[in-house]
Design a protein around this motif. Structure first.
Motif, PDB file in Angstrom:
ATOM      1  N   PHE A 238       0.824  -1.210   0.000  1.00 20.04           N
ATOM      2  CA  PHE A 238       0.000   0.000   0.000  1.00 20.04           C
ATOM      3  C   PHE A 238       0.857   1.258   0.000  1.00 20.04           C
ATOM      4  O   PHE A 238       0.655   2.162  -0.829  1.00 20.04           O
ATOM      5  CB  PHE A 238      -0.926   0.003   1.212  1.00 20.04           C
ATOM      6  N   TYR A 239       1.821   1.352   0.928  1.00 21.06           N
ATOM      7  CA  TYR A 239       2.594   2.586   1.027  1.00 21.06           C
ATOM      8  C   TYR A 239       3.520   2.788  -0.176  1.00 21.06           C
ATOM      9  O   TYR A 239       3.778   3.928  -0.573  1.00 21.06           O
ATOM     10  CB  TYR A 239       3.380   2.621   2.334  1.00 21.06           C
ATOM     11  N   ARG A 240       3.992   1.709  -0.771  1.00 21.94           N
ATOM     12  CA  ARG A 240       4.795   1.885  -1.983  1.00 21.94           C
ATOM     13  C   ARG A 240       3.936   2.468  -3.101  1.00 21.94           C
ATOM     14  O   ARG A 240       4.374   3.366  -3.837  1.00 21.94           O
ATOM     15  CB  ARG A 240       5.413   0.551  -2.412  1.00 21.94           C
ATOM     16  N   ALA A 241       2.713   1.967  -3.231  1.00 23.49           N
ATOM     17  CA  ALA A 241       1.810   2.502  -4.253  1.00 23.49           C
ATOM     18  C   ALA A 241       1.445   3.954  -3.961  1.00 23.49           C
ATOM     19  O   ALA A 241       1.409   4.796  -4.862  1.00 23.49           O
ATOM     20  CB  ALA A 241       0.549   1.644  -4.333  1.00 23.49           C
ATOM     21  N   LEU A 242       1.190   4.259  -2.689  1.00 20.08           N
ATOM     22  CA  LEU A 242       0.810   5.615  -2.314  1.00 20.08           C
ATOM     23  C   LEU A 242       1.946   6.599  -2.553  1.00 20.08           C
ATOM     24  O   LEU A 242       1.779   7.606  -3.261  1.00 20.08           O
ATOM     25  CB  LEU A 242       0.400   5.638  -0.839  1.00 20.08           C
ATOM     26  N   LEU A 243       3.115   6.311  -1.983  1.00 18.52           N
ATOM     27  CA  LEU A 243       4.245   7.242  -2.088  1.00 18.52           C
ATOM     28  C   LEU A 243       4.811   7.288  -3.498  1.00 18.52           C
ATOM     29  O   LEU A 243       5.409   8.293  -3.893  1.00 18.52           O
ATOM     30  CB  LEU A 243       5.329   6.842  -1.086  1.00 18.52           C
ATOM     31  N   GLY A 244       4.608   6.216  -4.253  1.00 18.78           N
ATOM     32  CA  GLY A 244       5.092   6.175  -5.628  1.00 18.78           C
ATOM     33  C   GLY A 244       4.144   6.807  -6.632  1.00 18.78           C
ATOM     34  O   GLY A 244       4.435   6.824  -7.832  1.00 18.78           O
ATOM     35  N   GLY A 245       2.998   7.333  -6.174  1.00 23.27           N
ATOM     36  CA  GLY A 245       2.104   8.061  -7.051  1.00 23.27           C
ATOM     37  C   GLY A 245       1.096   7.218  -7.804  1.00 23.27           C
ATOM     38  O   GLY A 245       0.451   7.714  -8.738  1.00 23.27           O
ATOM     39  N   ARG A 246       0.895   5.948  -7.409  1.00 26.64           N
ATOM     40  CA  ARG A 246      -0.062   5.095  -8.113  1.00 26.64           C
ATOM     41  C   ARG A 246      -1.504   5.318  -7.658  1.00 26.64           C
ATOM     42  O   ARG A 246      -2.435   4.994  -8.396  1.00 26.64           O
ATOM     43  CB  ARG A 246       0.308   3.622  -7.917  1.00 26.64           C
ATOM     44  N   LEU A 247      -1.694   5.856  -6.468  1.00 21.72           N
ATOM     45  CA  LEU A 247      -3.050   6.025  -5.944  1.00 21.72           C
ATOM     46  C   LEU A 247      -3.590   7.432  -6.118  1.00 21.72           C
ATOM     47  O   LEU A 247      -4.805   7.624  -6.177  1.00 21.72           O
ATOM     48  CB  LEU A 247      -3.087   5.652  -4.458  1.00 21.72           C
ATOM     49  N   LEU A 248      -2.697   8.424  -6.172  1.00 22.27           N
ATOM     50  CA  LEU A 248      -3.133   9.815  -6.198  1.00 22.27           C
ATOM     51  C   LEU A 248      -2.394  10.597  -7.275  1.00 22.27           C
ATOM     52  O   LEU A 248      -1.212  10.340  -7.534  1.00 22.27           O
ATOM     53  CB  LEU A 248      -2.871  10.482  -4.847  1.00 22.27           C
ATOM     54  N   PRO A 249      -3.046  11.595  -7.881  1.00 29.17           N
ATOM     55  CA  PRO A 249      -2.332  12.519  -8.757  1.00 29.17           C
ATOM     56  C   PRO A 249      -1.293  13.310  -7.963  1.00 29.17           C
ATOM     57  O   PRO A 249      -1.400  13.441  -6.736  1.00 29.17           O
ATOM     58  CB  PRO A 249      -3.448  13.428  -9.282  1.00 29.17           C
ATOM     59  N   PRO A 250      -0.281  13.870  -8.623  1.00 28.91           N
ATOM     60  CA  PRO A 250       0.782  14.597  -7.913  1.00 28.91           C
ATOM     61  C   PRO A 250       0.272  15.704  -7.004  1.00 28.91           C
ATOM     62  O   PRO A 250       0.796  15.889  -5.894  1.00 28.91           O
ATOM     63  CB  PRO A 250       1.642  15.159  -9.048  1.00 28.91           C
ATOM     64  N   ALA A 251      -0.736  16.443  -7.429  1.00 29.84           N
ATOM     65  CA  ALA A 251      -1.221  17.558  -6.615  1.00 29.84           C
ATOM     66  C   ALA A 251      -1.792  17.069  -5.293  1.00 29.84           C
ATOM     67  O   ALA A 251      -1.558  17.668  -4.234  1.00 29.84           O
ATOM     68  CB  ALA A 251      -2.271  18.357  -7.384  1.00 29.84           C
ATOM     69  N   GLN A 252      -2.548  15.982  -5.325  1.00 35.13           N
ATOM     70  CA  GLN A 252      -3.166  15.474  -4.095  1.00 35.13           C
ATOM     71  C   GLN A 252      -2.129  14.777  -3.209  1.00 35.13           C
ATOM     72  O   GLN A 252      -2.201  14.871  -1.987  1.00 35.13           O
ATOM     73  CB  GLN A 252      -4.315  14.522  -4.424  1.00 35.13           C
ATOM     74  N   LEU A 253      -1.155  14.097  -3.809  1.00 32.75           N
ATOM     75  CA  LEU A 253      -0.093  13.498  -3.003  1.00 32.75           C
ATOM     76  C   LEU A 253       0.719  14.593  -2.311  1.00 32.75           C
ATOM     77  O   LEU A 253       1.109  14.443  -1.151  1.00 32.75           O
ATOM     78  CB  LEU A 253       0.807  12.632  -3.873  1.00 32.75           C
ATOM     79  N   ALA A 254       0.944  15.704  -2.998  1.00 36.85           N
ATOM     80  CA  ALA A 254       1.649  16.826  -2.375  1.00 36.85           C
ATOM     81  C   ALA A 254       0.854  17.385  -1.205  1.00 36.85           C
ATOM     82  O   ALA A 254       1.425  17.746  -0.158  1.00 36.85           O
ATOM     83  CB  ALA A 254       1.921  17.914  -3.414  1.00 36.85           C
ATOM     84  N   GLN A 255      -0.459  17.476  -1.334  1.00 38.71           N
ATOM     85  CA  GLN A 255      -1.293  17.930  -0.219  1.00 38.71           C
ATOM     86  C   GLN A 255      -1.195  16.962   0.955  1.00 38.71           C
ATOM     87  O   GLN A 255      -1.119  17.370   2.115  1.00 38.71           O
ATOM     88  CB  GLN A 255      -2.754  18.040  -0.676  1.00 38.71           C
ATOM     89  N   MET A 256      -1.199  15.667   0.643  1.00 34.26           N
ATOM     90  CA  MET A 256      -1.116  14.662   1.694  1.00 34.26           C
ATOM     91  C   MET A 256       0.186  14.790   2.483  1.00 34.26           C
ATOM     92  O   MET A 256       0.230  14.554   3.697  1.00 34.26           O
ATOM     93  CB  MET A 256      -1.217  13.266   1.067  1.00 34.26           C
ATOM     94  N   ARG A 257       1.250  15.221   1.794  1.00 33.50           N
ATOM     95  CA  ARG A 257       2.563  15.319   2.426  1.00 33.50           C
ATOM     96  C   ARG A 257       2.872  16.733   2.916  1.00 33.50           C
ATOM     97  O   ARG A 257       4.010  17.017   3.302  1.00 33.50           O
ATOM     98  CB  ARG A 257       3.627  14.843   1.439  1.00 33.50           C
TER      99      ARG A 257
END
Length: 370
Positions: A238-257
């Motif tokens: 799960f975390y590899r997919a999440l941090l690697g950008g497979r679950l979220l677009p870049p903008a939303q992953l940036a918000q998450m972080r």
């Protein structure tokens, strides 16, 4: 890593099991016994209640909805749930504040898990999400909305109800549809009304209650704040997919972080984003989450790109109820095991891991028995 798990077992934990990934290489192992009553050996593939790690799955689901334009991070929660969160709180608290624990809403677990008697009674009680929210809203506010971080499970129960309002589906079904099933996390699921952990699993031992096993437990008190069952392997996936950008677009992953300090006086000790936190280690920031329930603790930390990963589980909780002023031996061994997984080449610095890594971890202290 094998030595670190053995040392963690020797420090007083019945069992410790983990999976470590480094690129394409994977190591898994276990030490100790899965439950004290039968002494059956622990295995690295056992299912486990992962507690507040649930929040990462739930937050990823919300951020997918944000990416689809179905909800906004800065929407007041009262816009979506006006009857559940009315008045000024509903108008001022936003979805973002619920996700990063800056809402100022009290943590309901401080009311339902504040005595030893409740260790047993809560696990035999069915709660509705609405009941949990009302308990949290009845507690004193921890601050003004958006002012500072204060961990609150209540926020993630509200988030679960928000998911249901926006999608028209059960929150657990939506997380499963969007996150668990696409990643083929076959050992990860919401138990719902089932009090058991299906399949091979670890026991759950509350330190002061000896050999009693709390693995069979009603988890409605945790719901979208901490109900999930998983394995170290599924968490790494799960975390590899999440941090690697497979679950979220870049903008939303940036918000998450995008994080707020967990301790404003010590901002370098770690920050909390949207269902995700970072902690300092000898080899740089590690991202992930931890979880604590009655009898089981899980830590899942990862390099920023998900390349180096460590997910570790133990089957003992509440071994330190504030009677030891210094770092508890189990906490020191846990920190050492985490560092062995996350920073395998930092041997010289690993002895100081107890001061390098924030202890206790945020999700573990969400179960507030003292």
């Amino acid at each position: 890593m094998s030595r670190a798990l053995a040392a963690l077992h020797a420090s007083g934990v019945p069992a410790a099991f983990a999976e470590v990934r480094d690129g394409r290489r994977t190591w898994s192992g276990a030490s100790g016994v899965a439950d004290l009553s039968t002494a059956r050996p622990a295995r690295p593939d056992m299912r486990h209640r992962v507690g507040s790690i649930t929040k990462s799955f739930v937050a990823a689901t919300v951020l997918q909805l944000v990416a689809e334009g179905k909800v906004g991070l800065d929407d007041p929660v009262g816009r979506w749930l006006p009857e559940l969160v009315p008045g000024e709180v509903g108008q001022r608290v936003t979805v973002r504040m619920l996700l990063n624990h800056t809402s100022g809403i009290g943590n309901y677990t401080e009311a339902i898990l504040d005595s030893y008697a409740e260790v047993t009674s809560v696990g035999q009680t069915r709660f509705t999400p609405e009941e949990l929210v009302q308990i949290g809203l009845s507690l004193p506010r921890t601050g003004a909305p958006g002012d500072h971080y204060s961990y609150s499970n209540t926020g993630y129960i509200i988030i679960g109800l928000l998911i249901e309002k926006v999608t028209g589906n059960a929150a657990s079904a939506e997380v499963t549809r969007r996150v668990i099933r696409p990643l083929r996390l076959d050992d990860t699921y919401f138990p719902g009304a089932d009090r058991t952990i299906r399949g091979r699993h670890a026991g759950a031992h509350f330190a002061l209650f000896g050999v009693r096993d709390f693995a069979t437990y009603d988890m409605s008190w945790a719901w979208t704040a901490g109900e999930l069952i998983s394995t170290p392997s599924d968490l790494d996936t799960f975390y590899r997919a999440l941090l690697g950008g497979r679950l979220l677009p870049p903008a939303q992953l940036a918000q998450m972080r995008t994080t707020v300090p967990m301790d404003p006086a010590r901002p370098d000790d770690g920050g909390y984003g949207l269902g995700l936190f970072w902690l300092p280690t000898p080899c740089g920031a590690a991202w992930g989450h931890d979880g604590g329930v009655i009898g089981q603790i899980t830590v899942s930390l990862h390099a920023p790109d998900g390349g180096r990963q460590m997910s570790l589980a133990t089957n003992l909780s509440h071994y330190n109820l504030g009677v030891i002023p210094e770092v508890h031996p189990i906490d020191a061994a846990l920190a050492d095991a985490v560092m062995a997984g996350v920073c395998p080449n930092a041997t010289a610095q690993r002895a100081a891991a107890g001061t390098t890594m924030r202890l206790p971890l945020p999700g573990a202290i969400a179960i507030p028995l003292r």
